[in-house]
Design an enzyme around this catalytic site. Structure first.
Site, PDB file in Angstrom:
ATOM      1  N   ALA A 181       0.793  -1.226   0.017  1.00  0.00           N
ATOM      2  CA  ALA A 181      -0.057   0.223   0.250  1.00  0.00           C
ATOM      3  C   ALA A 181       0.802   1.350   0.086  1.00  0.00           C
ATOM      4  O   ALA A 181       1.999   1.032   0.467  1.00  0.00           O
ATOM      5  CB  ALA A 181      -1.053   0.076   1.055  1.00  0.00           C
ATOM      6  N   GLY A 240       0.744  -4.930   1.072  1.00  0.00           N
ATOM      7  CA  GLY A 240      -0.577  -5.179   0.022  1.00  0.00           C
ATOM      8  C   GLY A 240      -0.404  -5.768  -1.047  1.00  0.00           C
ATOM      9  O   GLY A 240      -1.214  -6.330  -1.680  1.00  0.00           O
ATOM     10  N   GLU A 296      -0.546  -9.281  -0.207  1.00  0.00           N
ATOM     11  CA  GLU A 296      -2.000  -9.783   0.009  1.00  0.00           C
ATOM     12  C   GLU A 296      -2.727  -9.745  -1.242  1.00  0.00           C
ATOM     13  O   GLU A 296      -3.591 -10.758  -1.065  1.00  0.00           O
ATOM     14  CB  GLU A 296      -2.383  -8.647   1.036  1.00  0.00           C
ATOM     15  CG  GLU A 296      -1.952  -8.499   2.322  1.00  0.00           C
ATOM     16  CD  GLU A 296      -2.226  -7.350   3.252  1.00  0.00           C
ATOM     17  OE1 GLU A 296      -2.001  -6.113   2.880  1.00  0.00           O
ATOM     18  OE2 GLU A 296      -2.732  -7.593   4.415  1.00  0.00           O
ATOM     19  N   GLU A 313       5.077  -4.790   7.085  1.00  0.00           N
ATOM     20  CA  GLU A 313       4.197  -3.509   7.751  1.00  0.00           C
ATOM     21  C   GLU A 313       4.923  -3.297   9.050  1.00  0.00           C
ATOM     22  O   GLU A 313       4.832  -2.186   9.450  1.00  0.00           O
ATOM     23  CB  GLU A 313       2.742  -3.850   7.974  1.00  0.00           C
ATOM     24  CG  GLU A 313       1.955  -3.786   6.454  1.00  0.00           C
ATOM     25  CD  GLU A 313       2.212  -5.096   5.731  1.00  0.00           C
ATOM     26  OE1 GLU A 313       2.918  -5.827   6.161  1.00  0.00           O
ATOM     27  OE2 GLU A 313       1.132  -5.184   4.877  1.00  0.00           O
TER      28      GLU A 313
HETATM   29  N1  COA Z   1       4.536   2.996  -0.811  1.00  0.00           N
HETATM   30  C1  COA Z   1       4.828   4.271  -1.636  1.00  0.00           C
HETATM   31  N2  COA Z   1       6.100   4.377  -2.186  1.00  0.00           N
HETATM   32  C2  COA Z   1       6.606   3.203  -2.536  1.00  0.00           C
HETATM   33  C3  COA Z   1       6.376   1.947  -1.948  1.00  0.00           C
HETATM   34  C4  COA Z   1       5.359   1.824  -1.086  1.00  0.00           C
HETATM   35  N3  COA Z   1       4.919   0.885  -0.651  1.00  0.00           N
HETATM   36  N4  COA Z   1       7.221   1.103  -2.142  1.00  0.00           N
HETATM   37  C5  COA Z   1       8.366   1.836  -2.792  1.00  0.00           C
HETATM   38  N5  COA Z   1       8.056   3.154  -2.797  1.00  0.00           N
HETATM   39  C6  COA Z   1       8.755   4.216  -3.792  1.00  0.00           C
HETATM   40  C7  COA Z   1       9.988   4.557  -3.113  1.00  0.00           C
HETATM   41  O1  COA Z   1       9.370   5.752  -1.847  1.00  0.00           O
HETATM   42  C8  COA Z   1      10.424   5.389  -4.222  1.00  0.00           C
HETATM   43  O2  COA Z   1      10.251   6.457  -4.604  1.00  0.00           O
HETATM   44  P1  COA Z   1      10.988   7.922  -4.776  1.00  0.00           P
HETATM   45  O3  COA Z   1      11.811   7.490  -6.102  1.00  0.00           O
HETATM   46  O4  COA Z   1       9.960   9.134  -5.468  1.00  0.00           O
HETATM   47  O5  COA Z   1      11.693   7.941  -3.624  1.00  0.00           O
HETATM   48  C9  COA Z   1      10.442   4.304  -5.408  1.00  0.00           C
HETATM   49  O6  COA Z   1       9.236   3.686  -4.968  1.00  0.00           O
HETATM   50  C10 COA Z   1      11.542   3.274  -5.622  1.00  0.00           C
HETATM   51  O7  COA Z   1      11.609   2.553  -4.268  1.00  0.00           O
HETATM   52  P2  COA Z   1      12.934   2.564  -3.678  1.00  0.00           P
HETATM   53  O8  COA Z   1      12.856   2.333  -2.107  1.00  0.00           O
HETATM   54  O9  COA Z   1      14.011   3.652  -3.922  1.00  0.00           O
HETATM   55  O10 COA Z   1      13.677   1.147  -4.242  1.00  0.00           O
HETATM   56  P3  COA Z   1      14.666   0.223  -3.647  1.00  0.00           P
HETATM   57  O11 COA Z   1      14.975  -0.543  -4.760  1.00  0.00           O
HETATM   58  O12 COA Z   1      15.809   0.890  -2.889  1.00  0.00           O
HETATM   59  O13 COA Z   1      13.713  -0.630  -2.592  1.00  0.00           O
HETATM   60  C11 COA Z   1      12.154  -1.769  -1.641  1.00  0.00           C
HETATM   61  C12 COA Z   1      12.744  -1.491  -2.842  1.00  0.00           C
HETATM   62  C13 COA Z   1      10.663  -2.575  -2.087  1.00  0.00           C
HETATM   63  C14 COA Z   1      12.801  -2.640  -0.789  1.00  0.00           C
HETATM   64  C15 COA Z   1      11.461  -0.563  -1.008  1.00  0.00           C
HETATM   65  O14 COA Z   1      10.880   0.214  -1.943  1.00  0.00           O
HETATM   66  C16 COA Z   1      10.553  -0.875   0.150  1.00  0.00           C
HETATM   67  O15 COA Z   1      10.780  -1.267   1.278  1.00  0.00           O
HETATM   68  N6  COA Z   1       9.162  -0.368  -0.066  1.00  0.00           N
HETATM   69  C17 COA Z   1       8.105  -0.245   0.819  1.00  0.00           C
HETATM   70  C18 COA Z   1       7.695  -1.873   1.234  1.00  0.00           C
HETATM   71  C19 COA Z   1       6.716  -1.963   2.372  1.00  0.00           C
HETATM   72  O16 COA Z   1       7.073  -1.807   3.240  1.00  0.00           O
HETATM   73  N7  COA Z   1       5.505  -2.304   1.992  1.00  0.00           N
HETATM   74  C20 COA Z   1       4.390  -2.299   2.789  1.00  0.00           C
HETATM   75  C21 COA Z   1       3.807  -0.865   2.948  1.00  0.00           C
HETATM   76  S1  COA Z   1       2.361  -1.086   3.827  1.00  0.00           S
END
Ligand code: COA
Length: 260
Positions: A66, A111, A114, A134
């Site tokens: 999400a 999400g 999920e 989360e």
């Molecule tokens: N919500 C909003 N934005 C998200 C996102 C999310 N769940 N997951 C990734 N993004 C965005 C990042 O903020 C980034 O945006 P920006 O370029 O404007 O800064 C872009 O997507 C790329 O992500 P980034 O974190 O730079 O890539 P990465 O390769 O370094 O890391 C992940 C990849 C998936 C490990 C990391 O993005 C992450 O941990 N995301 C969140 C996962 C999460 O907690 N999901 C549950 C949410 S309730």
């Protein structure tokens, strides 16, 4: 109807819905969640669609969860509505009488995991990572993850994944029974196309019966599930497709199911 954050593609009775926010790793903001809901309703009411494939745009992510920026701004009341909306979407997907396949082409987190868990079949590329992170954000899964993962892998693994928030590899997901198959990333599309095309050619009443018997059977006692199986079996036997399938076997030819 065109969507801002989804791509829709129809091929051989298979509808592919691609979450298309690659710059945000296909994170589900409110708009995308609403669009997905509409797209699923459209697919389930369109008789030409026999199978639905869900995937994410780009090479990196299926859906990375999400939208964290939106979650941060929500009040508790809004969060409750957001969780209910997400749960409704996932339950709608799981209850469809057409098979839904998740083509997990990268991160399936929060999400995103999920969403994949609500699908009937899950094919992952070998670079996919699945998890419920989360807890690292000070929250917990809210789109059905605690319940569907529990039912899939049992309490021990569900608690481990939810409490640590650590993602697992596609291979580990295969070992745990979270995904059906793991393939090289450049083979994901062709594998999913092969599976979805063959499901689209199957007898629809048999497909519907199996989905209902297994999905509802998982949530009921054995005798109720067996009664459901008998009713659906009898319904299959009332179809022209049953005559076609059994006749084709006896005549040593390929069946051509018509959905009648
Ligand atoms: N919500 C909003 N934005 C998200 C996102 C999310 N769940 N997951 C990734 N993004 C965005 C990042 O903020 C980034 O945006 P920006 O370029 O404007 O800064 C872009 O997507 C790329 O992500 P980034 O974190 O730079 O890539 P990465 O390769 O370094 O890391 C992940 C990849 C998936 C490990 C990391 O993005 C992450 O941990 N995301 C969140 C996962 C999460 O907690 N999901 C549950 C949410 S309730």
């Amino acid at each position: 109807m065109p969507f801002d954050n989804l791509l829709i593609d129809d091929n051989d009775n298979v509808r592919t819905i691609t979450v298309n926010r690659p710059d945000k790793l296909n994170a589900l903001n409110r708009q995308t969640l609403n669009e997905l809901h509409q797209a699923i309703i459209q697919a389930c009411t369109d008789e030409s669609v026999r199978v639905i494939v869900l995937t994410g745009a780009g090479e990196k992510a299926f859906v990375a969860g999400a939208d964290i920026g939106e979650i941060r701004e929500q009040s508790a009341i809004e969060a409750r509505a957001f969780s209910a909306r997400g749960q409704n979407l996932m339950s709608l997907i799981q209850s469809l009488d057409k098979p839904v396949i998740a083509a997990i082409n990268g991160f399936a987190l929060g999400g995103g995991m999920e969403l994949a868990l609500a699908c009937h079949l899950r094919i992952a590329s070998d670079n996919a990572r699945l998890g419920l992170p989360e807890i690292k954000l000070g929250i917990m899964p809210g789109f059905g993850g605690t319940q569907r993962l529990l039912r899939l892998v049992g309490t021990t693994r569900a608690l481990e994944m939810s409490l640590t928030g650590e993602p697992i590899t596609a291979q580990r997901a295969l070992e745990l029974g979270v995904v059906n198959q793991v393939v090289a990333s450049d083979e994901l599309k062709s594998t999913v196309t092969g599976l979805s095309t063959s499901l689209a050619a199957a007898a629809p009443e048999a497909v519907r019966g199996i989905l209902q018997a297994v999905n509802q059977g998982a949530e009921t006692d054995l005798n109720t599930g067996l009664a459901l199986e008998t009713a659906r079996f009898a319904l299959c036997c009332a179809t022209e497709d049953m005559k076609e399938g059994t006749g084709a076997f006896l005549e040593k030819r390929k069946p051509e199911f018509k959905g009648r």
